[in-house]
Design a protein around this motif. Structure first.
Motif, short mmCIF file in Angstrom:
data_model
loop_
_atom_site.label_atom_id
_atom_site.label_comp_id
_atom_site.label_asym_id
_atom_site.label_seq_id
_atom_site.Cartn_x
_atom_site.Cartn_y
_atom_site.Cartn_z
N ALA A 195 0.83 -1.21 0.00
CA ALA A 195 0.00 0.00 0.00
C ALA A 195 0.87 1.26 0.00
O ALA A 195 0.50 2.26 -0.62
CB ALA A 195 -0.92 -0.01 1.22
N SER A 196 2.02 1.21 0.66
CA SER A 196 2.93 2.35 0.65
C SER A 196 3.48 2.61 -0.75
O SER A 196 3.56 3.75 -1.21
CB SER A 196 4.08 2.11 1.63
OG SER A 196 3.60 1.94 2.95
N VAL A 197 3.85 1.53 -1.44
CA VAL A 197 4.33 1.65 -2.82
C VAL A 197 3.21 2.18 -3.71
O VAL A 197 3.43 3.03 -4.59
CB VAL A 197 4.87 0.31 -3.33
CG1 VAL A 197 5.25 0.41 -4.81
CG2 VAL A 197 6.05 -0.16 -2.50
N PHE A 198 2.00 1.68 -3.48
CA PHE A 198 0.83 2.11 -4.25
C PHE A 198 0.65 3.63 -4.13
O PHE A 198 0.44 4.33 -5.14
CB PHE A 198 -0.41 1.38 -3.74
CG PHE A 198 -1.71 1.84 -4.34
CD1 PHE A 198 -2.10 1.42 -5.61
CD2 PHE A 198 -2.55 2.68 -3.63
CE1 PHE A 198 -3.30 1.84 -6.16
CE2 PHE A 198 -3.75 3.11 -4.17
CZ PHE A 198 -4.13 2.69 -5.44
N ALA A 236 3.96 7.85 -20.07
CA ALA A 236 4.50 7.52 -18.75
C ALA A 236 3.39 7.45 -17.71
O ALA A 236 3.37 6.55 -16.85
CB ALA A 236 5.53 8.57 -18.33
N VAL A 237 2.43 8.36 -17.80
CA VAL A 237 1.31 8.36 -16.85
C VAL A 237 0.42 7.13 -17.06
O VAL A 237 -0.10 6.55 -16.10
CB VAL A 237 0.50 9.66 -16.98
CG1 VAL A 237 -0.76 9.61 -16.13
CG2 VAL A 237 1.36 10.85 -16.56
N VAL A 238 0.24 6.72 -18.31
CA VAL A 238 -0.52 5.49 -18.58
C VAL A 238 0.16 4.29 -17.91
O VAL A 238 -0.51 3.45 -17.28
CB VAL A 238 -0.67 5.24 -20.10
CG1 VAL A 238 -1.22 3.85 -20.37
CG2 VAL A 238 -1.58 6.29 -20.72
N LEU A 239 1.48 4.21 -18.01
CA LEU A 239 2.20 3.11 -17.36
C LEU A 239 2.03 3.16 -15.85
O LEU A 239 1.83 2.12 -15.20
CB LEU A 239 3.69 3.18 -17.73
CG LEU A 239 4.04 2.82 -19.18
CD1 LEU A 239 5.54 3.03 -19.42
CD2 LEU A 239 3.66 1.38 -19.50
N LEU A 240 2.09 4.35 -15.28
CA LEU A 240 1.89 4.49 -13.84
C LEU A 240 0.46 4.10 -13.45
O LEU A 240 0.24 3.48 -12.39
CB LEU A 240 2.18 5.91 -13.39
CG LEU A 240 3.64 6.37 -13.48
CD1 LEU A 240 3.77 7.84 -13.10
CD2 LEU A 240 4.54 5.51 -12.58
N ALA A 241 -0.52 4.46 -14.27
CA ALA A 241 -1.90 4.10 -13.99
C ALA A 241 -2.10 2.59 -14.01
O ALA A 241 -2.80 2.02 -13.15
CB ALA A 241 -2.83 4.77 -15.00
N LEU A 242 -1.48 1.92 -14.98
CA LEU A 242 -1.58 0.45 -15.05
C LEU A 242 -0.86 -0.19 -13.86
O LEU A 242 -1.34 -1.21 -13.32
CB LEU A 242 -0.99 -0.05 -16.37
CG LEU A 242 -1.77 0.35 -17.63
CD1 LEU A 242 -1.01 -0.07 -18.88
CD2 LEU A 242 -3.17 -0.29 -17.62
N LEU A 243 0.26 0.40 -13.44
CA LEU A 243 0.96 -0.11 -12.27
C LEU A 243 0.10 0.03 -11.02
O LEU A 243 0.07 -0.86 -10.16
CB LEU A 243 2.28 0.65 -12.10
CG LEU A 243 3.15 0.25 -10.89
CD1 LEU A 243 3.49 -1.23 -10.93
CD2 LEU A 243 4.41 1.10 -10.85
N GLN A 244 -0.63 1.13 -10.92
CA GLN A 244 -1.56 1.30 -9.80
C GLN A 244 -2.60 0.20 -9.77
O GLN A 244 -2.90 -0.37 -8.71
CB GLN A 244 -2.28 2.65 -9.92
CG GLN A 244 -1.49 3.85 -9.47
CD GLN A 244 -2.35 5.10 -9.43
OE1 GLN A 244 -2.44 5.77 -8.42
NE2 GLN A 244 -3.00 5.42 -10.54
N LEU A 245 -3.16 -0.12 -10.92
CA LEU A 245 -4.16 -1.18 -11.00
C LEU A 245 -3.60 -2.51 -10.54
O LEU A 245 -4.24 -3.25 -9.77
CB LEU A 245 -4.69 -1.30 -12.43
CG LEU A 245 -5.95 -0.50 -12.79
CD1 LEU A 245 -6.17 -0.50 -14.29
CD2 LEU A 245 -7.17 -1.07 -12.06
#
Length: 438
Positions: free
Chosen positions: A259-262, A416-425
């Protein structure tokens, strides 16, 4: 909102407006500070790192601070540090001292945020309350630049810090009057038989894996359903940590680490768009500076509106906090793609507004589900750690995004933001599987 909680919750909202103001005035004051102290942009940037260090220190000490001092005194200490620090900055100290005092400002605001997040996470309807709490931060962040710009038209920059210090004084008094001394007092005030420090069981508990799954659990108190208040697991016998091992115990909890990484990814995404969105619109979509400024403001407006509006609507639709977060994360991804491929000002405006709107509830909702990730006694420390670690993402990812944009082109922002959004998911899905069963 029932009467026992009205004053503390309203005071928490007002405190987050002040924290948002503190964050919002900085950008407007920077050029004046650079000119007054005769330093360059790189040198003034040291203040960001020092403030972030204080914020991270606050995150790692919030749990032990609450254990020793309780809610009331922890807030009073943090509020007192903030008032003293801003009063000192209002005296125009030497530059080295101005930099050093940012450590106290960061620590004070960090403890305020962590303690109030932990306090509201213990209350009924925690998800809605926390979303509103962070929405009021957005209100302060929107008003901060206006306050600073207006003040600078007829007063020196030190007056801005004097105004913030004076605004903190009634909040400091309120902390001593409105808040309980200990977390256990929260449970006692509920007039329900629960273990001290454990939130009231909700009518629809958070699922352990499947978002939005129905539940047949009865309400904790007849006629008072709390569909989004999370339930912590008491853990196996003998699992309660010793006082000296709070931080170590939290860092050994995989769900809290995830959760911290998230949240680090979340804050990195949020600030990357906030910092570089204007440049992206000007250079990639040929928008004028004025138009790009309005669109960038729409992003922050959307973030604030999302925190006010999405949680109540999701509750009426029967969505749990987990399910609502999935919807928001999908919305973030889709909005980013829309902004990336936007052919004109109308679509770009809609994309930025929707991106902020869906992004808004993610951070406070992640805080609201912390009681499902660890035992009740570790919740304040876990929230402090998550709050502190999020600063790392907020510093590193925008810097990395800017460095890539500088060398390759600012068009790389949205990919880059799309990649971060997918990483969040992906991270959220992993976190959900580690939640304690209701």
């Amino acid at each position: 909102m029932s009467s026992p909680w009205r004053a503390p919750v309203v005071l928490a909202y007002a405190t987050f407006v002040l924290v948002g103001l503190n964050a919002g005035v900085g950008g407007v004051l920077l050029p004046t500070l650079i000119g007054d102290y005769g330093v360059d942009m790189t040198t003034i940037g040291i203040t960001f790192f020092v403030s972030s260090a204080g914020f991270m220190l606050a995150g790692s000490t919030t749990g032990p601070l609450l254990e020793r001092l309780g809610t009331r005194l922890s807030l009073a200490v943090a509020g007192g540090l903030y008032v003293i620090s801003t009063l000192y900055m209002a005296t125009r100290p030497p530059f080295a001292a101005f930099v050093a005092v940012q450590l106290l400002v960061g620590y004070g605001t960090g403890v305020l945020e962590s303690v109030l997040n932990a306090y509201l996470a213990e209350l009924p309807s925690a998800t809605t309350l926390l979303n509103r709490l962070h929405a009021f931060f957005g209100v302060g962040a929107l008003l901060g630049p206006l306050l600073a710009a207006w003040t600078l038209t007829f007063l020196p920059w030190t007056a801005v810090w004097l105004v913030l210090a004076l605004a903190g004084l009634p909040l400091l008094a309120g902390f001593l009057v409105a808040y309980p001394r200990r977390t256990a007092d929260v449970a006692d005030a509920l007039d329900v038989s629960v273990k001290p420090g454990v939130p009231v069981p909700p009518a629809v508990p958070e699922p352990s894996v499947r978002p939005g799954a129905p539940s047949s659990e009865p309400s904790a108190k007849e006629g008072t359903p709390y569909p989004d208040a999370p339930v912590p697991s008491a853990g196996p016998p003998g699992s309660e940590p010793e006082r000296s091992g709070l931080l170590t115990s939290v860092l050994r909890t995989p769900a809290v680490v995830l959760a911290s990484v998230f949240l680090a990814v979340y804050v990195g995404l949020e600030i990357s768009v906030g910092n570089w969105g204007f440049t992206f619109l000007v250079e990639e979509h040929a928008q004028t500076g004025l138009t790009a400024g309005y669109i960038a403001s729409g992003y922050w407006l959307g973030l604030t509106l999302g925190r006010f509006l999405i949680s109540p609507v999701a509750t009426r639709m029967g969505l749990t906090a987990v399910g609502m977060t999935y919807v928001c994360l999908v919305g973030v991804t889709a909005s980013t793609v829309l902004t990336w491929v936007a052919p004109g000002v109308v679509v770009a405006t809609a994309g930025f507004l929707l991106l902020g709107f869906f992004l808004g509830p993610v951070f406070p909702t992640a805080m609201a589900v912390v009681p499902t990730l660890t035992t009740a006694r570790l919740v304040p420390t876990a929230i402090g750690i998550m709050n502190g670690v999020s600063v790392i993402g907020g510093a590193a990812l925008p810097w990395l995004t800017g460095a890539i944009g500088q060398s390759v082109g600012i068009w790389t922002l949205m990919p880059a933001v799309v990649l971060l959004a997918l990483l969040q998911l992906a991270l959220w899905r992993t976190i959900v599987t580690r939640m304690n069963p209701a």
